[in-house]
Enzyme design. Structure first.
Site, mmCIF file in Angstrom:
data_model
loop_
_atom_site.group_PDB
_atom_site.id
_atom_site.type_symbol
_atom_site.label_atom_id
_atom_site.label_comp_id
_atom_site.label_asym_id
_atom_site.label_seq_id
_atom_site.Cartn_x
_atom_site.Cartn_y
_atom_site.Cartn_z
ATOM 1 N N GLN A 22 51.051 -26.321 -46.695
ATOM 2 C CA GLN A 22 50.401 -27.319 -47.528
ATOM 3 C C GLN A 22 51.365 -28.469 -47.702
ATOM 4 O OE1 GLN A 22 48.629 -26.079 -51.103
ATOM 5 N NE2 GLN A 22 47.673 -24.268 -50.260
ATOM 6 N N TYR A 27 56.417 -33.293 -49.647
ATOM 7 C CA TYR A 27 56.592 -31.892 -50.007
ATOM 8 C C TYR A 27 55.846 -31.014 -49.012
ATOM 9 C CZ TYR A 27 56.987 -27.728 -52.876
ATOM 10 O OH TYR A 27 57.280 -26.488 -53.349
ATOM 11 N N LYS A 28 56.456 -29.901 -48.636
ATOM 12 C CA LYS A 28 55.804 -28.992 -47.695
ATOM 13 C C LYS A 28 56.179 -27.558 -48.036
ATOM 14 C CE LYS A 28 55.348 -30.150 -43.418
ATOM 15 N NZ LYS A 28 55.596 -30.487 -42.008
ATOM 16 N N ILE A 29 55.169 -26.654 -48.011
ATOM 17 C CA ILE A 29 55.382 -25.234 -48.233
ATOM 18 C C ILE A 29 54.901 -24.499 -47.002
ATOM 19 C CG2 ILE A 29 54.707 -23.204 -49.583
ATOM 20 C CD1 ILE A 29 54.381 -24.947 -51.969
#
Length: 610
Positions: A22, A27-29
């Protein structure tokens, strides 16, 4: 070469990206969620409650089964494990720990695991658990150590690790200080590796005192939205399900942005979706020989030479003034970019300025991200409190992601609400309402229809007031989706037939008739003419004349002018038939170009109103 690799990725990289990626802003997960159920298997867990209530062990197995099935539907790539401690038999990797029984390793849930958990439910399940595992000494430190090994053996990337302890004993070691110290040390080691430990304590005679031991074992709340440890024990199955449901799913933000309140004042916030439409999962194409999923890949070739094209060799064009304007990819991205992602405060407005028609798309939820910028939670809480006290909303300019066009949004404050069991019903934060542009609002010409009389309006108000009820979105399930998953569950678990579902969206006719009583018939008498039957609309056949065999002609009906004007004033021209309206038009010299009923009514209204 790097460009080729970025464009034509391998299948392993594609799978890794699909596993929970996501992104929003910068930002990235990536990674999978993991959940370990650590269940107490002591004799106290198998004691049944009063009045035939299920035992704590049986309630726990029902909750584990519910989580398994929900994970299979919602996020089947997540990893889950089931471990029992305080058992007589031992079963764990290399049998390094006594009285610890790993029933399920950390892996994806499936139909076989659901069947194995089903076998542990009820009286037969308790007997099977006693024969398979038994009840023996307890060492929670060894159980936590075994769970740590389960995590360390996983080679996949895990984005979130959670461990839930189910027990009804507030002193699992009976006052043994050595075992207590070992368990606290191992719990501290687990928390340092990023594992979140939660306690789902169950009811016991005399009450469960969490301060004796478990207050040092569990993890503190991850943020202010979580209530942390509940002091009251669960004595009902539904209460236990609610607590597990509130903890099992990691809250993931759609985007993480900076809320700019002024020059040099930024608050880190996350955008969350509070409700998502449930849909049937899309079908997966399988290769008929190996039954493996088929992946599609797109390649672009030159039309003349047939050579494979790189992404940098592709250009975009737009026709403008009969000319083809060719642009590079970087130029297209530069045109789309308005500014960097973020929220920019413009001002405040009173709540009465926000109208219902301003909601043009589903709202999202705004919550502070303390980990990104320290002090964000404090400043966000102060802003929320002041907006709520003054009954105002904040107007902001929002760019959720790169290359997204800006939108104006309203930040509507929302206070926290909890139920009787201290479980959170609504979290504190701002509801983000996307405001319309001028082009989004248009004036619709409403069709001209007969106006209802005041008596008809009052009667309908009585009917509406009788049928009002408190609406809850979670009280109505989609019957098509529910039946779909029931069928899949019956097929996977080898059930003879799927479970029956209740269609909750069908109207309860008997209850409606009981509430309304004679109001429906009274309303029909006011609206419809005498003898009107909406269920029988077939026109009656013409009767043949006594002589000549021809059709009998109906006598012309001429309406007086005062009666016709009364129909116009009361808006009841629609009750008259088309032949009567045609005769009235001829009577008053009204010329009409059409023969439809509404055209005749409009012509008469225009003639008599002048």
């Amino acid at each position: 070469m790097a460009e080729w690799n970025a464009y034509y990725r391998g299948e392993d990289e594609e799978e890794e990206q699909e596993e929970g990626e996501q992104s929003g802003g910068d930002y990235k997960i990536t990674g999978r969620d993991s959940l370990v159920f650590l269940v107490d298997a002591s004799k106290e867990m198998f004691i049944k409650g009063e009045d035939g209530e299920p035992s704590n062990f049986d309630m726990t197995m029902q909750v584990v089964r519910s989580v398994y099935t929900s994970k299979i539907i919602s996020s089947h790539r997540d990893l889950m494990a089931l471990v029992f401690y305080g058992t007589e038999q031992s079963k764990n990797p290399r049998n390094s720990f006594k009285h610890v029984y790993v029933y399920h390793d950390l892996d994806e849930p499936g139909a076989k695991r659901v069947q194995e958990v089903d076998s542990l439910r009820g009286g037969k399940g308790a007997q099977l658990a006693a024969d398979t595992m038994g009840s023996g000494e307890t060492s929670l430190g060894d159980a936590l150590w075994c769970c740590a090994n389960l995590y360390s053996d996983i080679k996949l990337r895990l984005s979130h690790k959670r461990l839930m302890i189910f027990t009804c004993r507030d002193e699992p070691h009976g006052g043994d200080s050595t075992k207590d110290r070992q368990a606290r040390t191992k719990a501290s080691d687990l928390k340092e590796t990023g594992v979140v430990i939660d306690l789902m304590h169950l009811k016991k005679p005399g009450g469960f005192d969490v301060s004796l031991f478990f207050c040092d074992i569990i993890s503190p709340p991850e943020d202010e939205s979580e209530l942390g440890l509940q002091l009251e024990a669960c004595d009902k199955l539904e209460d236990l399900r609610k607590r597990v449901r509130a903890k099992e799913q990691k809250k993931r933000a759609q985007a993480r942005l900076n809320l700019c309140l002024g020059e040099g004042i930024n608050v880190a916030v996350g955008i969350y979706s509070t409700a998502v439409s449930a849909r049937k999962p899309p079908p997966i194409r399988l290769y008929r020989e190996t039954n493996e999923p088929v992946r599609s890949k797109t390649r672009t070739f030159h039309t003349q030479t047939g050579s494979l094209l790189l992404p940098s060799e592709l250009k975009k064009a737009q026709m403008y003034g009969k000319k083809q304007i060719v642009m590079e990819k970087d130029e297209v991205d530069a045109i789309k970019k308005f500014e960097d992602p973020g929220l920019f405060l413009i001002g405040f407005k009173p709540m009465e300025k926000l109208k219902l028609h301003h909601h043009i798309r589903p709202a999202v939820f705004l919550y502070p991200e303390e980990e990104e910028v320290k002090g964000s939670a404090c400043l966000f809480s102060a802003l929320l409190m002041k907006c709520s006290e003054k009954n105002v909303f904040a107007v902001c300019r929002c760019v959720p992601r790169r290359n997204y066009s800006p939108r104006f949004v309203a930040l509507v404050p929302q206070r926290e609400q909890v139920d009787e069991g201290k479980l959170q019903i609504t979290p504190p934060g701002f509801n983000v309402i996307y405001l319309p542009y001028a082009d989004d609002v248009r004036t619709v010409d409403a069709p001209r229809c007969p106006t209802a009389s005041q008596m008809q309006v009052d009667k309908m108000k009585e009917i509406v007031s009788k049928l009002r009820f408190k609406y809850r979105s979670d009280a109505f399930e989609n019957p098509v989706i529910q039946q779909h998953y029931r069928n899949l569950e019956a097929l996977a678990l080898d059930m003879t037939a799927p479970e029956d579902i209740e269609d909750l969206i069908m109207p309860k006719v008997d209850q409606i008739d009981y509430r309304l009583g004679p109001l429906v018939q009274d309303f029909k008498d006011l609206v419809y003419p005498v003898g009107y039957n909406p269920e029988n609309k077939s026109a009656a056949k013409r009767k043949t004349a006594d002589t000549g065999g021809g059709a009998e002609k109906k006598p012309k009906v001429e309406l007086p002018e005062d009666e016709l004007r009364a129909h116009v004033q009361n808006g009841t021209l629609g009750k008259l038939t088309v032949p009567v309206l045609k005769d009235a038009c001829k009577q008053f010299g009204v010329r009409t170009t059409g023969t439809k009923k509404q055209e005749l009514i409009d012509a008469l209204i225009a003639r008599l109103a002048s």
